[in-house]
Design a protein around this motif. Structure first.
Motif, PDB file in Angstrom:
ATOM      1  N   GLY A 124      52.382 -91.810   5.295  1.00  0.00           N
ATOM      2  CA  GLY A 124      52.029 -90.844   6.041  1.00  0.00           C
ATOM      3  C   GLY A 124      50.977 -91.328   7.181  1.00  0.00           C
ATOM      4  N   SER A 125      50.850 -90.455   8.224  1.00  0.00           N
ATOM      5  CA  SER A 125      49.981 -90.986   9.272  1.00  0.00           C
ATOM      6  C   SER A 125      48.328 -90.875   9.023  1.00  0.00           C
ATOM      7  N   ILE A 146      56.610 -94.440   9.534  1.00  0.00           N
ATOM      8  CA  ILE A 146      55.212 -93.572   9.299  1.00  0.00           C
ATOM      9  C   ILE A 146      55.775 -92.197   9.671  1.00  0.00           C
ATOM     10  N   HIS A 147      55.533 -91.222   8.613  1.00  0.00           N
ATOM     11  CA  HIS A 147      56.048 -89.951   9.066  1.00  0.00           C
ATOM     12  C   HIS A 147      54.816 -88.957   9.623  1.00  0.00           C
ATOM     13  N   LEU A 148      55.346 -88.105  10.528  1.00  0.00           N
ATOM     14  CA  LEU A 148      54.344 -87.292  11.057  1.00  0.00           C
ATOM     15  C   LEU A 148      54.970 -85.740  10.586  1.00  0.00           C
ATOM     16  N   ASN A 149      54.078 -84.849   9.874  1.00  0.00           N
ATOM     17  CA  ASN A 149      54.552 -83.607   9.289  1.00  0.00           C
ATOM     18  C   ASN A 149      53.746 -82.772   9.429  1.00  0.00           C
ATOM     19  N   ILE A 182      58.781 -97.735  12.278  1.00  0.00           N
ATOM     20  CA  ILE A 182      59.255 -96.621  12.857  1.00  0.00           C
ATOM     21  C   ILE A 182      58.574 -95.323  12.561  1.00  0.00           C
ATOM     22  N   VAL A 183      58.208 -94.516  13.884  1.00  0.00           N
ATOM     23  CA  VAL A 183      57.640 -93.615  13.769  1.00  0.00           C
ATOM     24  C   VAL A 183      58.423 -92.040  13.551  1.00  0.00           C
ATOM     25  N   ASP A 207      61.917 -91.951  15.297  1.00  0.00           N
ATOM     26  CA  ASP A 207      63.061 -91.328  14.659  1.00  0.00           C
ATOM     27  C   ASP A 207      62.702 -89.697  14.808  1.00  0.00           C
ATOM     28  N   VAL A 208      63.476 -89.169  15.814  1.00  0.00           N
ATOM     29  CA  VAL A 208      63.067 -87.876  16.453  1.00  0.00           C
ATOM     30  C   VAL A 208      63.194 -86.754  15.488  1.00  0.00           C
TER      31      VAL A 208
END
Ligand code: FNR
Length: 342
Positions: A124-125, A146-149, A182-183, A207-208
């Motif tokens: 996660g970020s 790195i995921h943005l949620n 990759i974000v 990754d949109v």
């Protein structure tokens, strides 16, 4: 509720979460070519993105790990399917496994089953540079997501409320790790401005993760009585997000994801500007409901569909497909017109 129960809840609700990709991709149409000058046997699906060689433009996007035996089994089977079909695979968030060593075997199995495959770590970020390095080491990863949620966290009463400093942490991670970063979004899409900002701090790929597929607002809202239901229809569709990201001038690799279920949608995602396509919920549903052989068969079907479409369009390579002419109509057209991206 234990962490392991929560992870299983996510999987259960994701399986019920209906995808409506047919509608989000309907606005995109290829121009038919009567003289494509191609032979089906000349079509090649391999493609290099952000320094990684992929034998297919499709990959298994981040889902699970860390929830005990059930997620161990899912990751093991996804890894076997990835190996047998030549797909890259991202593991689910490793944040909890960074704290709890006992969870690590549920991720390690992915590398064990596929020693030479492309495997992508996931954090996660909120992660530190140390977290990032440890997540990569845990599975000898070839790249890091790195995921943005934000929306998923806000929808959960126990979720994060502080999203400050994420860009600085991402930049620090990019500067210390030696694999492509990759974000990724997780189903709410991305604007060109976000893609541009991420590219300016050196991320290799965005990754949109657009809307139209797995919907984490709906999943979280289903798990409780008091809900933030307005988030159920939040977000930017996958095709729009890909076009937004592809419109920036900086060099950044674009990954399309969010709601992909057919070779036709995958072809359209690539032609809109994506360099690879991630699939999560659709693959998970096939694996859990029909098993590993059915998942492998479906992946081969997607490859066949993509090959047929590329033949029809006169595209021998994924790069050719990215230049295939298309027409955009409906809501997608209006969105792009208002945003000045047409
Ligand atoms: C996810 N996704 C996800 N993403 C991520 O970066 N870290 C994670 O841990 C998870 N966990 C997770 C669990 C389950 C059960 C699903 C279905 C999905 C999000 C996933 O990678 C992807 O961004 C979205 O699901 C949108 O793609 P699909 O499902 O519409 O193909």
């Amino acid at each position: 509720m234990s962490r392991s129960e929560r992870k299983w809840d996510h999987i259960r609700f994701a399986l019920e979460n209906k995808q409506n990709s047919a509608t989000v991709f309907d606005d995109i149409k290829f121009l038919h070519q009567s003289l494509p000058n191609t032979n089906v046997f000349d079509v090649q699906l391999d493609h290099s993105i952000g320094g990684l060689y992929l034998s297919s433009p499709i990959f298994i996007n981040a889902m699970t790990g860390g929830g005990g035996e059930k997620t161990f089994q899912i990751n093991k089977e996804l890894a076997i399917a990835a190996k047998n079909t030549g797909l890259a695979m991202a593991v689910g968030s490793q944040m909890s496994a960074l704290k709890d060593k006992a969870e690590r075997y549920t991720y390690g199995i992915v590398r064990k089953e596929n020693p030479n495959g492309i495997i992508i770590a996931n954090i996660g970020s909120e992660a530190t540079t140390e977290n990032a390095k440890a997540a990569i080491d845990m599975i000898e990863a070839n790249a890091l997501q790195i995921h943005l949620n934000v929306i998923q966290e806000l929808t959960m009463p126990e979720g994060d409320r502080d999203f400050s400093g994420a860009l600085n942490r991402i930049e620090s991670i990019v500067n210390v790790v030696d694999v492509p970063v990759i974000v990724k979004e997780v189903g709410f899409g991305m604007t060109r401005e976000t893609a541009e900002t991420l590219s300016s701090v050196g991320v290799t790929a965005v990754d949109v993760g657009g809307s139209g597929g797995t919907n984490f607002a709906e999943i979280e809202n289903k798990r409780r009585e008091k809900t933030f239901s307005f988030f159920n229809n939040w977000g930017i569709s996958t095709p729009v997000s890909i076009i937004e990201a592809a419109s920036i001038t900086n060099q950044v690799t674009i990954i399309g994801s969010g709601g992909f279920t057919t070779g036709y949608d995958i072809a359209r995602g690539l032609a809109l500007g994506a360099n690879a396509i991630g699939i999560a919920g659709y693959f998970l549903r096939i694996l859990v409901e029909k098993g590993i052989a059915a998942l492998q068969e479906e992946i081969e079907t997607l490859h066949k569909e993509l090959t047929m479409i590329m033949t029809a369009l006169g595209a021998k390579t994924i790069s050719d497909l990215q230049n295939a002419p298309l027409v955009i109509s409906g809501d997608t057209y209006h969105w792009l017109h208002q945003r000045g991206i047409d």
